[in-house]
Design an enzyme around this catalytic site. Structure first.
Site, PDB file in Angstrom:
ATOM      1  N   TYR A 156      33.055  42.088  41.785  1.00  0.00           N
ATOM      2  CA  TYR A 156      34.289  41.946  41.018  1.00  0.00           C
ATOM      3  C   TYR A 156      33.890  41.652  39.582  1.00  0.00           C
ATOM      4  O   TYR A 156      32.997  40.828  39.335  1.00  0.00           O
ATOM      5  CB  TYR A 156      35.121  40.779  41.566  1.00  0.00           C
ATOM      6  CG  TYR A 156      36.332  40.462  40.717  1.00  0.00           C
ATOM      7  CD1 TYR A 156      37.554  41.087  40.950  1.00  0.00           C
ATOM      8  CD2 TYR A 156      36.252  39.544  39.670  1.00  0.00           C
ATOM      9  CE1 TYR A 156      38.656  40.822  40.161  1.00  0.00           C
ATOM     10  CE2 TYR A 156      37.356  39.270  38.877  1.00  0.00           C
ATOM     11  CZ  TYR A 156      38.552  39.910  39.122  1.00  0.00           C
ATOM     12  OH  TYR A 156      39.646  39.642  38.337  1.00  0.00           O
ATOM     13  N   GLU A 163      40.165  44.850  34.500  1.00  0.00           N
ATOM     14  CA  GLU A 163      39.690  44.336  35.785  1.00  0.00           C
ATOM     15  C   GLU A 163      39.102  45.479  36.603  1.00  0.00           C
ATOM     16  O   GLU A 163      39.760  46.502  36.797  1.00  0.00           O
ATOM     17  CB  GLU A 163      40.860  43.702  36.544  1.00  0.00           C
ATOM     18  CG  GLU A 163      40.454  43.101  37.867  1.00  0.00           C
ATOM     19  CD  GLU A 163      41.639  42.484  38.603  1.00  0.00           C
ATOM     20  OE1 GLU A 163      42.596  43.216  38.927  1.00  0.00           O
ATOM     21  OE2 GLU A 163      41.613  41.261  38.831  1.00  0.00           O
TER      22      GLU A 163
END
Ligand code: GDP
Ligand code: MN
Length: 382
Positions: free
Chosen positions: A108, A193
């Site tokens: 992530y 993101e």
């Protein structure tokens, strides 16, 4: 403002962020044509402004171009429900077809504005993939960028090493991270993101999923980013409101609120909630609202079927209460309102305003005092 995954990938690629080859399509036939120009395997991905698509059937990994066509034809036109869309789901009107990528590990990686420290901050975790919200905060590495120095090479190395990368991967990763930062600054983003950001079995990095949002106050500097706005993904009432420069956000309750000033609007939501009611929206008329804008605001509030009472809470400072009162009377007549309306007016020409209500013959409930008025509308809709 949010954009689609395919748009975010196209924006980030020139900054050195590696993304799979692909194209957005609007029909199954186009999906097949695109697949024929790519190398198998393929991934077909629904393009909606919501994540969690993998869980709802919006991401399909397939082996042949015929299967791409089949997957695209199933996805196009479907109402995709994911943990982020709410039960009503989102209509899929375009899909992204890209080259599939073998995954050794899913990370992530994001860059956002950390309000607590007022700094751009990278978040990174070895536990990427679908459920970053479930990952314990001590498993997420945070690297804040000092606005005085801007991005420095050590920021990239710190992130790479924190993720357990070694050897030549450290520099390769640090270079990508710098690109993400440069894109964020140059494009006035508010969020980038990547989840997952993967490493392939051969050790290369690829941003497999990208979400990007922008600072709306800076959009005037980026006409090409404004052009990426997809109104079909936004609440239709919010779109109408923004055309008239009304700040309107739909909420989930039944008390429609019309307020001037963002601070008063927030306080109004709080006090309604305090007395056990549930606001249906946030609506800030703004400073210089005229009669036409008041009418427009009423129409927007009443077009929400969940609304069964309206609370108008106005402090007339720059705006005079008599003008507001005329606007309200006019609006109530035009929209033929049948649900209870509680009005609390305070400020310049408040007595004139009240007189206008009294003379109108309309069932407008004028109440003095913020608390008393809020309690009254909560009672009225109960
Ligand atoms: P989201 O569910 O909306 O966040 O959509 P993602 O793009 O993140 O896709 C969900 C999951 O599908 C990812 O976490 C991956 O595990 C998988 N996925 C997406 N693209 C590929 C790919 O090219 N190859 C493989 N093997 N899996 C993929
Ligand atoms: Mn994802």
């Amino acid at each position: 403002m949010n954009i689609h995954e395919y748009q975010a990938k196209a924006l980030l690629q020139p900054y050195g962020v590696p993304v799979p080859k692909g194209a957005v399509v609007f029909s199954a036939q186009e999906a097949l044509d695109v697949a024929n120009t790519l190398t198998a395997p393929f991934v077909v991905k629904a393009q909606i402004h919501a994540g969690g698509r993998g869980k709802g059937g919006g991401v399909k990994l397939v082996q042949t171009s015929a299967q791409v066509k089949e997957a695209a034809s199933k996805m196009l036109g479907m109402t995709l429900v994911t943990p982020q869309t709410g039960p009503e789901g989102r209509l899929v009107s375009k899909v992204y077809v890209e080259e599939g990528c073998a995954i050794a590990h899913e990370f992530y990686l994001s860059l956002l504005v950390d309000r607590a420290t007022a700094r751009l901050t990278f978040l990174a975790s070895r536990e990427g993939g679908m459920d970053i919200e479930e990952v314990a905060s001590d498993r997420i590495l945070k690297v804040a960028i000092d606005p005085v120095t801007g991005f420095q090479p050590f920021h990239g190395r710190k992130l790479a090493e924190g993720l357990g990368l070694t050897g030549s991967q450290v520099n390769a990763f640090a270079k990508i991270v710098r690109g993400v930062y440069e894109a964020f600054m140059a494009l006035d983003a508010s969020l980038i993101e990547m989840n997952p950001f993967v490493v392939t079995p051969s050790g290369d990095f690829v941003a497999l999923d990208v979400k990007m949002s922008f600072d709306e106050s800076a959009l005037y500097r980026h006409p090409d980013i404004c052009a990426l706005r997809d109104l079909a993904e936004e609440d239709p009432m919010e779109v109408t409101a923004s055309e008239d420069e009304l700040s309107y956000i739909k909420l989930h309750g039944n008390i429609g609120c019309m307020v001037n000033g963002a601070g008063l609007a927030m306080a109004t939501l709080d006090i309604i909630t305090l007395y056990g009611g549930e606001p249906a929206n946030f609506l800030d008329l703004g400073g210089g609202a005229d009669q036409a804008r008041v009418t427009k605001a009423f129409k927007i509030i009443l077009s929400d079927k969940a609304v069964n009472g309206v609370f108008v809470n106005i402090f007339g400072g720059i705006m005079r209460c008599d003008i507001i009162a005329e606007g309200i009377v006019d609006a109530v007549k035009t929209v033929n309102m049948t649900i209870p309306l509680v009005v609390r007016l305070e400020g310049t020409n408040v007595d004139l305003g009240k007189e206008i209500f009294a003379k109108s013959g309309l069932p407008i409930i004028a109440v003095d005092g913020f608390a008393a008025a809020a309690q009254r509308i909560v009672q009225e809709v109960a």
